[in-house]
Scaffold this active site. Structure first.
Site, mmCIF file in Angstrom:
data_model
loop_
_atom_site.group_PDB
_atom_site.id
_atom_site.type_symbol
_atom_site.label_atom_id
_atom_site.label_comp_id
_atom_site.label_asym_id
_atom_site.label_seq_id
_atom_site.Cartn_x
_atom_site.Cartn_y
_atom_site.Cartn_z
ATOM 1 C CE LYS A 98 -3.991 0.256 2.163
ATOM 2 N NZ LYS A 98 -5.060 0.231 1.154
HETATM 3 N N1 PMP Z 1 -6.759 -3.204 -3.588
HETATM 4 C C1 PMP Z 1 -6.364 -1.971 -3.292
HETATM 5 C C2 PMP Z 1 -5.564 -1.207 -4.291
HETATM 6 C C3 PMP Z 1 -6.691 -1.408 -2.058
HETATM 7 O O1 PMP Z 1 -6.295 -0.169 -1.754
HETATM 8 C C4 PMP Z 1 -7.469 -2.139 -1.152
HETATM 9 C C5 PMP Z 1 -7.859 -1.519 0.170
HETATM 10 N N2 PMP Z 1 -6.854 -1.691 1.131
HETATM 11 C C6 PMP Z 1 -7.847 -3.431 -1.489
HETATM 12 C C7 PMP Z 1 -7.476 -3.945 -2.718
HETATM 13 C C8 PMP Z 1 -8.570 -4.293 -0.508
HETATM 14 O O2 PMP Z 1 -7.653 -4.671 0.493
HETATM 15 P P1 PMP Z 1 -8.110 -4.922 1.983
HETATM 16 O O3 PMP Z 1 -9.179 -5.946 1.934
HETATM 17 O O4 PMP Z 1 -6.897 -5.459 2.666
HETATM 18 O O5 PMP Z 1 -8.585 -3.635 2.526
#
Ligand code: PMP
Length: 320
Positions: free
Chosen positions: A163
């Site tokens: 991220k």
């Molecule tokens: N893809 C991206 C690019 C994201 O920013 C997120 C949100 N964090 C997700 C997928 C979903 O990830 P998560 O379930 O860990 O929030």
């Protein structure tokens, strides 16, 4: 408070200390390069009004991913998982977060003025802030989507597995395009030409009673919600779950499609590029997963208790 202004909590956590919101400021010249290499997490706490508890969803997994993100961008984090767990639970208590809440740790390079390609590992700073974010699960909200003309970033360009804030420009461009074209969201294809993600969310599809989702090498974030939903689909709904490359036309022909993520939760997508998906309404598997997920998140389901970090809120004094 004027329209559009967000209500902010009393405290945030910054570089090892809880501070009053108003006291946490940086100099304007620090803007810019400080966030190019920054990494963050998006975590959610769900309020259970019956037990007066806030359940933070998969906090340990989010903090482990934050550690992986900081490792990859070479930004050493001075706080371990235990310290950050304490910082977050104490912050939620201090802010009396008696409602669904978003928690965002952000690790960035401090004091970047004039540094640009700053030396590795310099002045890593960490901010954790919270804000209210009501759940849309069970509300019947649906999205329309388009397949974006933008390609998803790839592992050798800007690794989508972590991220990094800079990665989000890619999803933002796709989101802008979708909005201007009259859709709610976008699906980005990867350099293989297959489905990667939506901006800020992973993608799932139901076909012939099986759940399919792009594999972890498809230029996706290793989503914690995706993992939880795959687990619940297998264990609670008894479904076969398949991680593999997905072509765009498979989305058009799917029985059900939804996006998932911490902010997206489960978001049914009922129309893609003007092709109605299934019956063009929320499908039965999506509805069932939405229901199970709500119970797990709010601690109404005894299974998956290991996914919840429970924060007891101080009892409010009666208003006299
Ligand atoms: N893809 C991206 C690019 C994201 O920013 C997120 C949100 N964090 C997700 C997928 C979903 O990830 P998560 O379930 O860990 O929030």
């Amino acid at each position: 408070m004027s329209e559009g202004q967000q209500r902010h909590p009393a405290y945030l956590w910054w570089n090892g200390q809880q501070r009053a919101w108003e006291d946490a400021t940086v100099h304007v010249t620090d803007l810019g390069w400080s966030t190019v290499g920054a990494v963050f997490e998006g975590i959610r706490g769900y309020w259970n009004p019956d037990t007066e508890q806030l359940h933070v969803f998969r906090l340990a997994e989010h903090l482990r991913r934050l550690a992986m993100s900081t490792k990859l961008v070479r930004l050493p984090l001075a706080y371990d998982e235990a310290a950050l767990t304490g910082a977050i639970t104490d912050l939620l208590t201090a802010n009396e977060s008696r409602e669904d809440t978003y928690i965002r740790p952000l690790a960035y390079t401090g004091k970047t003025s004039g540094k640009r390609f700053a030396q590795i590992g310099s002045d890593a700073e960490l901010l954790i802030n919270t804000h209210p974010m009501p759940s849309h699960l069970g509300t019947g909200m649906t999205y329309t989507a388009k397949v974006s003309s933008w390609t998803r970033i790839s592992d050798n360009v800007m690794p989508p597995r972590v991220k990094n804030l800079s990665n989000y420009r890619n999803g933002q461009l796709a989101g802008y395009e979708a909005t201007l074209d009259g859709y709610d969201t976008a699906f980005l294809l990867n350099t293989r030409g297959q489905v990667a993600e939506a901006p800020g969310a992973c993608v799932m599809m139901i076909r012939d009673g099986k759940l399919f989702t792009p594999d972890s090498g498809a230029s996706i974030l290793e989503s914690i919600t995706r993992d939880a939903l795959m687990t619940m689909a297998r264990e609670v709904l008894g479904m076969e779950v398949v991680e593999r490359g997905i072509d765009r036309t498979e989305l058009y022909m799917a029985d059900e499609v939804f996006t998932c993520g911490t902010a997206a939760e489960v978001t049914p997508v009922v129309d893609i590029d003007k092709y109605p998906i299934g019956a063009g309404e929320i499908g039965p598997v999506t509805a069932e997963l939405d229901r199970v997920f709500q119970d797990v998140l709010r601690g109404r389901e005894s299974r998956y208790g290991q996914w919840r970090t429970t924060v007891d809120m101080p009892v409010l004094a009666p208003v006299s």
